[in-house]
Design a protein around this motif. Structure first.
Motif, short mmCIF file in Angstrom:
data_model
loop_
_atom_site.label_atom_id
_atom_site.label_comp_id
_atom_site.label_asym_id
_atom_site.label_seq_id
_atom_site.Cartn_x
_atom_site.Cartn_y
_atom_site.Cartn_z
N GLY A 1 31.62 47.19 42.19
CA GLY A 1 31.29 45.77 42.07
C GLY A 1 31.57 45.17 40.71
N LYS A 2 32.11 45.96 39.79
CA LYS A 2 32.39 45.48 38.44
C LYS A 2 33.89 45.44 38.18
CE LYS A 2 28.05 45.32 37.28
NZ LYS A 2 27.38 44.04 37.23
N LEU A 3 34.32 44.44 37.43
CA LEU A 3 35.71 44.30 37.00
C LEU A 3 35.74 44.48 35.49
CD1 LEU A 3 38.60 43.69 37.98
CD2 LEU A 3 38.15 41.29 37.40
N LEU A 4 36.31 45.59 35.06
CA LEU A 4 36.42 45.92 33.64
C LEU A 4 37.65 45.25 33.06
CD1 LEU A 4 35.58 47.60 31.13
CD2 LEU A 4 36.94 49.49 32.09
N LEU A 5 37.45 44.48 31.99
CA LEU A 5 38.54 43.84 31.26
C LEU A 5 38.69 44.65 29.97
CD1 LEU A 5 37.37 40.12 31.59
CD2 LEU A 5 38.75 41.45 33.17
N LEU A 6 39.76 45.44 29.90
CA LEU A 6 39.91 46.40 28.82
C LEU A 6 41.10 46.04 27.94
CD1 LEU A 6 38.77 49.15 27.77
CD2 LEU A 6 40.42 50.27 29.28
N ASN B 1 47.51 38.19 44.04
CA ASN B 1 46.97 39.07 45.09
C ASN B 1 46.48 40.39 44.50
OD1 ASN B 1 46.82 37.94 47.57
ND2 ASN B 1 48.77 38.74 48.32
N ALA B 2 45.96 40.34 43.30
CA ALA B 2 45.64 41.55 42.55
C ALA B 2 44.57 42.39 43.22
CB ALA B 2 45.22 41.18 41.13
N PHE B 3 43.52 41.77 43.73
CA PHE B 3 42.45 42.55 44.37
C PHE B 3 42.96 43.24 45.63
CE2 PHE B 3 39.75 39.02 42.43
CZ PHE B 3 39.56 39.70 41.25
N GLN B 4 43.66 42.49 46.45
CA GLN B 4 44.19 43.05 47.70
C GLN B 4 45.20 44.16 47.41
OE1 GLN B 4 46.16 40.15 50.15
NE2 GLN B 4 46.17 41.49 51.94
N ARG B 5 46.09 43.95 46.47
CA ARG B 5 47.09 44.97 46.13
C ARG B 5 46.45 46.25 45.62
NH1 ARG B 5 51.62 41.68 42.76
NH2 ARG B 5 52.46 43.77 42.45
N ALA B 6 45.29 46.13 44.97
CA ALA B 6 44.59 47.31 44.44
C ALA B 6 43.72 47.99 45.49
CB ALA B 6 43.73 46.91 43.24
N GLY B 7 43.63 47.37 46.68
CA GLY B 7 42.79 47.94 47.73
C GLY B 7 41.31 47.69 47.52
N VAL B 8 40.97 46.63 46.80
CA VAL B 8 39.57 46.28 46.57
C VAL B 8 39.07 45.50 47.78
CG1 VAL B 8 37.98 44.96 45.12
CG2 VAL B 8 39.85 46.26 44.07
N ALA B 9 38.12 46.09 48.49
CA ALA B 9 37.54 45.46 49.68
C ALA B 9 36.13 44.97 49.33
CB ALA B 9 37.50 46.45 50.84
N ASP B 10 36.06 43.97 48.48
CA ASP B 10 34.80 43.40 48.03
C ASP B 10 34.96 41.90 48.13
OD1 ASP B 10 32.67 42.35 46.57
OD2 ASP B 10 32.79 43.85 44.97
N GLY B 11 34.60 41.37 49.30
CA GLY B 11 34.82 39.95 49.57
C GLY B 11 34.09 39.01 48.64
N ASP B 12 33.03 39.48 48.01
CA ASP B 12 32.25 38.63 47.11
C ASP B 12 32.78 38.68 45.67
OD1 ASP B 12 30.07 36.81 46.80
OD2 ASP B 12 28.94 38.43 45.81
N LEU B 13 33.73 39.56 45.39
CA LEU B 13 34.21 39.73 44.02
C LEU B 13 34.73 38.43 43.40
CD1 LEU B 13 34.68 41.55 41.57
CD2 LEU B 13 36.88 42.20 42.59
N PRO B 14 35.55 37.64 44.11
CA PRO B 14 36.03 36.40 43.48
C PRO B 14 34.89 35.49 43.03
CG PRO B 14 37.36 36.90 45.40
CD PRO B 14 36.21 37.88 45.41
N HIS B 15 33.83 35.40 43.80
CA HIS B 15 32.69 34.56 43.41
C HIS B 15 31.97 35.14 42.19
CE1 HIS B 15 33.23 32.24 47.04
NE2 HIS B 15 33.23 33.37 47.73
N ARG B 16 31.88 36.47 42.12
CA ARG B 16 31.21 37.11 40.98
C ARG B 16 32.09 37.08 39.73
NH1 ARG B 16 30.69 41.09 44.44
NH2 ARG B 16 31.29 42.68 42.93
N VAL B 17 33.42 36.97 39.90
CA VAL B 17 34.30 36.75 38.75
C VAL B 17 34.04 35.34 38.21
CG1 VAL B 17 36.69 36.41 38.03
CG2 VAL B 17 36.08 38.41 39.39
N LEU C 1 32.01 40.73 35.60
CA LEU C 1 32.91 41.00 34.47
C LEU C 1 32.26 41.85 33.40
CD1 LEU C 1 34.49 37.45 34.14
CD2 LEU C 1 35.34 39.43 35.43
N VAL C 2 33.01 42.87 32.96
CA VAL C 2 32.57 43.77 31.90
C VAL C 2 33.66 43.82 30.84
CG1 VAL C 2 31.93 46.15 31.32
CG2 VAL C 2 31.24 45.17 33.53
N LYS C 3 33.27 43.64 29.59
CA LYS C 3 34.22 43.64 28.47
C LYS C 3 34.36 45.05 27.91
CE LYS C 3 31.54 40.50 26.69
NZ LYS C 3 30.90 39.46 25.83
N GLY C 4 35.60 45.42 27.58
CA GLY C 4 35.83 46.75 27.04
C GLY C 4 36.96 46.79 26.02
N ILE C 5 36.84 47.74 25.12
CA ILE C 5 37.86 48.00 24.10
C ILE C 5 38.26 49.46 24.20
CG2 ILE C 5 38.34 48.15 21.61
CD1 ILE C 5 38.00 45.26 22.44
#
Length: 174
Positions: free
Chosen positions: A66-71, A106-122, A128-132
């Motif tokens: 359920g998390k999208l890491l921005l690294l 189509n990044a989520f679909q291409r990655a095989g992410v089956a989380d229909g609520d992800l766009p709303h949580r983005v 969103l999680v920040k990373g270095i």
């Protein structure tokens, strides 16, 4: 700091590390080229004309639990990466630009992410999680995750006390 890994090495090793820990790679901006991942480019919200000027690209976007890491990845620490990620996550207009870029590619679909609520949580920022990712130890803000890459298979994970992740996200495959 002799012997630091190059940004290209950090990119490759970070992708491998994330995949090995069950993360799905959603997008990327490899140093000096392309590698098959969608190039997710958040267009500047105040700009209507075409082109990349003022846009924000994240080195790796990865999804798990359920998390999208921005690294952001560098051999040496760059405060500009923190500023960029803080804006992307902290400002609705930039979250909307990131959301739109992910959908456009189509990044989520291409990655095989089956989380229909992800766009709303983005859009809300909840996902969103920040990373270095960096080639040496350096302090980062408490709402970040830091990967310190010493060698291809020698990667330390630090998770700040205000970060939205826990160590389980890096302990096992999902």
């Amino acid at each position: 700091m002799a012997g630091l890994l190059s940004e290209s090495e950090i990119y490759v090793y970070s992708k491998r590390f994330l995949r090995n820990h069950g993360w799905k790679l959603v997008g990327g901006e490899p140093p000096g080229g392309s590698d098959g991942l969608p190039r997710v480019e958040a267009k500047h919200p105040d700009k209507d004309e075409k082109g990349s000027r003022g846009s924000k690209k994240v080195d790796i976007l990865a999804y798990k639990g359920g998390k999208l890491l921005l690294l952001e990845l560098k051999s040496r620490y760059d405060e500009g990466d923190v500023v960029k990620l803080d804006e992307l996550v902290g400002e609705l207009r930039w979250r909307r630009a990131l959301h739109d870029a992910c959908l456009e590619r189509n990044a989520f679909q291409r990655a095989g992410v089956a989380d229909g609520d992800l766009p709303h949580r983005v859009l809300s920022g909840a996902a969103l999680v920040k990373g270095i990712g960096i080639g040496h130890h350096h302090g980062v803000p408490e709402d970040y995750v830091r990967l310190t890459l010493h060698a291809p298979n020698d990667i330390d994970v630090w998770i700040g006390s205000e970060c939205r992740l826990d160590f389980e996200m890096f302990d096992s495959n999902e």
